[in-house]
Design an enzyme around this catalytic site. Structure first.
Site, PDB file in Angstrom:
ATOM      1  N   ASP A   2       0.829  -1.201   0.000  1.00 60.40           N
ATOM      2  CA  ASP A   2       0.000   0.000   0.000  1.00 60.40           C
ATOM      3  C   ASP A   2       0.871   1.261   0.000  1.00 60.40           C
ATOM      4  OD1 ASP A   2      -2.068   1.879   0.470  1.00 60.40           O
ATOM      5  OD2 ASP A   2      -3.195   0.406   1.631  1.00 60.40           O
ATOM      6  N   THR A  12      -6.802   3.641  -2.109  1.00 57.00           N
ATOM      7  CA  THR A  12      -6.623   2.234  -1.738  1.00 57.00           C
ATOM      8  C   THR A  12      -7.703   1.317  -2.292  1.00 57.00           C
ATOM      9  OG1 THR A  12      -5.429   2.832   0.269  1.00 57.00           O
ATOM     10  CG2 THR A  12      -6.452   0.657   0.219  1.00 57.00           C
ATOM     11  N   ASP A  55      -9.541  -3.430   6.235  1.00 58.96           N
ATOM     12  CA  ASP A  55     -10.623  -4.307   5.773  1.00 58.96           C
ATOM     13  C   ASP A  55     -10.717  -4.313   4.251  1.00 58.96           C
ATOM     14  OD1 ASP A  55     -12.449  -1.905   5.166  1.00 58.96           O
ATOM     15  OD2 ASP A  55     -12.230  -1.715   7.334  1.00 58.96           O
ATOM     16  N   HIS A 106      -1.317   2.425  -5.344  1.00 60.92           N
ATOM     17  CA  HIS A 106      -1.079   3.817  -5.727  1.00 60.92           C
ATOM     18  C   HIS A 106       0.284   4.214  -5.176  1.00 60.92           C
ATOM     19  CE1 HIS A 106      -1.845   4.843  -1.531  1.00 60.92           C
ATOM     20  NE2 HIS A 106      -2.970   4.167  -1.610  1.00 60.92           N
TER      21      HIS A 106
END
Length: 553
Positions: free
Chosen positions: A46, A87, A170, A359
């Protein structure tokens, strides 16, 4: 006579026996099935900028990122083909081969245009938390319109493949695992446990409870966070204490050591913004592989892992901080251990692995300004307030714009309809106002984008990111170096610029060549490449193409 009858009977039976044996060997169960790896492992880091593969390469060991580059195939120019670069949209794009326009995941949260209601991407009020008394498990993939490559693997094997998703976030666990997953697990700040929802199961497996009982999150936080190596060796980073970095609660300055042991005050959320969050995730991934027998079934299995802590660290400290460099150096060691674990348990060359990002991230604007590079912090909330005030003067109604969420103008469509306001006039007024604000390059009416005077490359990203049910009527594009932040420290993402859209993509293992590619590829190409590798159908909303250079013939 008896001898002759026996001989005749034998002559008759021999061909019949041969036919029976031939028929048996040609039963469907024994016909060659498509060759597939035992396990596919997807790793999404991430907020990993593409240049992090090389920025710290001299400090990486041989077994982590450098192993991927030295043994695998790297696509050096992989781009996110839409905005906003966030995300939920990123994880969805990777696993669907598609874009928000089609998948419906138009942001981490988005506004239903017909009602004005804001929705979080994986919110599902019909399900309950499993593994905690908190509401952190009231999540599912139901807001996702399209199938994923993991769904397609399930369909291709009549649901015999095992598919699981894991992430601290999540959305990072749920969206990649798809609709048909055996399970998705994510982290509960309140308990420090891995949890799930009743969408997947009624209670946690015994082995998950056993893992939670180890209280690893607490053990990691009690170690505090110091640099892995002497701090004066972090030459790719700024000084340890700069005005560009955010402080943790209770700190007087954003400097090492970070006393994470003091942040254990009824919550385990502090682990998210430390490299220990990635360590914990990979610990749980190993336990998942062992207990779910991943890679040990007749059909290929799929484990989708998202490493979320890099995003939390980046948001807090920025691109150039010692904390960011240390997080990647520690992640490199964790990845090396994880790859070795896969070699030992699944078998080297028996699994296919890919690593990418959802990203990137921008440099802190003030950091750039201090180095004479154009940048700025866009004052979105202030501009929103000013726009609403001017709209009220002109159209005699308050709060005509609900938000600038996802760099879009989300109108109060219920109000506009109820008061019979002229939407076209409102849009024109809003665009004129926005294009006179500092940092704004373009404000685009999405119904007229085909005739908008913007570069074609940007136009395509805007179109790909626009979902008519969940996206605002006007798309705001900022000038390079600008973003809307929640403060002057750290960084964020979400824009069209290369620092947000250029992501790493490396494949390694079964069916993968060794090499590199510099032509442009897309995030949307990942899922169809996996589909080609596995000989299965592409996801239902796929618009990408297989990256043929990656695959062995």
């Amino acid at each position: 006579m008896k001898y002759i009858k026996t001989l005749v009977l034998a002559v008759i039976l021999i061909p019949l026996t041969s036919l029976a044996q031939k028929s048996k060997t040609n039963t469907p169960q024994n016909i060659n099935k498509p060759a597939r790896p035992k396990l596919v492992v997807g790793i999404v880091v991430d907020q990993m900028r593409w240049d992090y593969l090389y920025r710290y390469a001299g400090r990486y060991g041989a077994g982590g990122f450098n192993r991927l580059l030295n043994e695998g195939f790297t696509c050096e120019n992989t781009q996110v083909p839409y905005i906003p670069t966030v995300t939920a949209a990123g994880h969805t794009g990777i696993y669907t081969g598609s874009v928000p326009s089609i998948t419906g995941i138009a942001g981490n949260d988005f506004i239903i245009q017909a009602t004005g209601k804001s929705i979080y991407c994986t919110d599902d009020p019909t399900v309950k938390t499993v593994g905690s008394s908190s509401n952190a498990g009231e999540m599912s993939p139901r807001n996702l319109y399209a199938s994923t490559i993991t769904d397609e693997l399930k369909l291709a094997t009549n649901f015999r493949s095992k598919v699981l998703g894991i992430a601290l976030k999540d959305r990072g666990g749920i969206l990649p695992a798809g609709h048909a997953a055996d399970a998705a697990y994510w982290f509960d700040d309140e308990t420090g446990n891995w949890i799930t929802s009743t969408f997947y199961m009624k209670q946690l497996p015994t082995w998950v409870n056993g893992f939670n009982d180890k209280k690893l999150a607490e053990k990691y936080l009690k170690q505090d966070w110091n640099t892995l190596y002497p701090i004066d060796t972090y030459l790719q980073s700024t000084a340890d204490n700069t005005p560009y970095e955010g402080k943790s609660k209770g700190e007087t300055a954003p400097v090492f050591p970070h006393l994470t042991s003091k942040l254990l005050n009824g919550s385990f959320s502090a682990i998210r913004a430390t490299p220990y969050g990635n360590s914990l995730t990979l610990d749980f991934a190993k336990e998942t592989i062992a207990n779910e027998q991943m890679g040990k079934h007749d059909q290929a299995d799929f484990l989708a892992i998202s490493l979320s802590s890099t995003d939390y660290v980046g948001h807090q400290y920025g691109v150039n901080a010692v904390e960011t460099e240390d997080t990647y150096l520690r992640l490199d060691k964790d990845l090396a251990e994880f790859f070795n674990y896969l070699d030992l348990t699944v078998g080297k060359g028996q699994y296919t692995l890919f690593l990418t990002a959802d990203h990137g991230a921008a440099h802190n604007p003030q950091f750039l300004i201090d180095h004479e590079i154009p940048a700025g912090l866009w004052a979105g909330p202030t501009i929103l307030k000013g726009l609403n005030a001017q709209l009220e003067k002109e159209f005699k109604q308050p709060k005509i714009v609900l938000s600038f969420n996802n760099y879009q103008v989300n109108f109060n469509n219920l109000l506009i309809k109820e008061k019979n306001l002229d939407l076209q006039a409102i849009k024109k007024f809003s665009i004129d106002y926005l294009e006179n604000q500092e940092g704004v390059a373009y404000a685009i009416d999405m119904k007229k984008i085909a005739i908008s005077s913007i570069p074609e490359a940007l136009k395509q990203r805007v179109i790909n990111g626009y979902n008519r049910e969940r996206s605002g009527e006007i798309q705001i594009l900022l000038k390079p170096g600008y973003f809307q932040g929640y403060g002057v420290t750290g960084t964020t993402h979400g824009t069209w610029n290369p620092y947000d859209t250029h992501i790493p993509l490396v494949f390694m293992g079964w069916g993968i060549k060794h090499g590199s590619l510099n032509r442009e590829t897309s995030m949307a190409d990942i899922a169809p490449t996996l589909a080609a590798l596995l000989h299965i159908q592409e996801p239902s909303g796929n618009i990408g193409l297989p990256i043929e250079e990656v695959l062995k013939k």
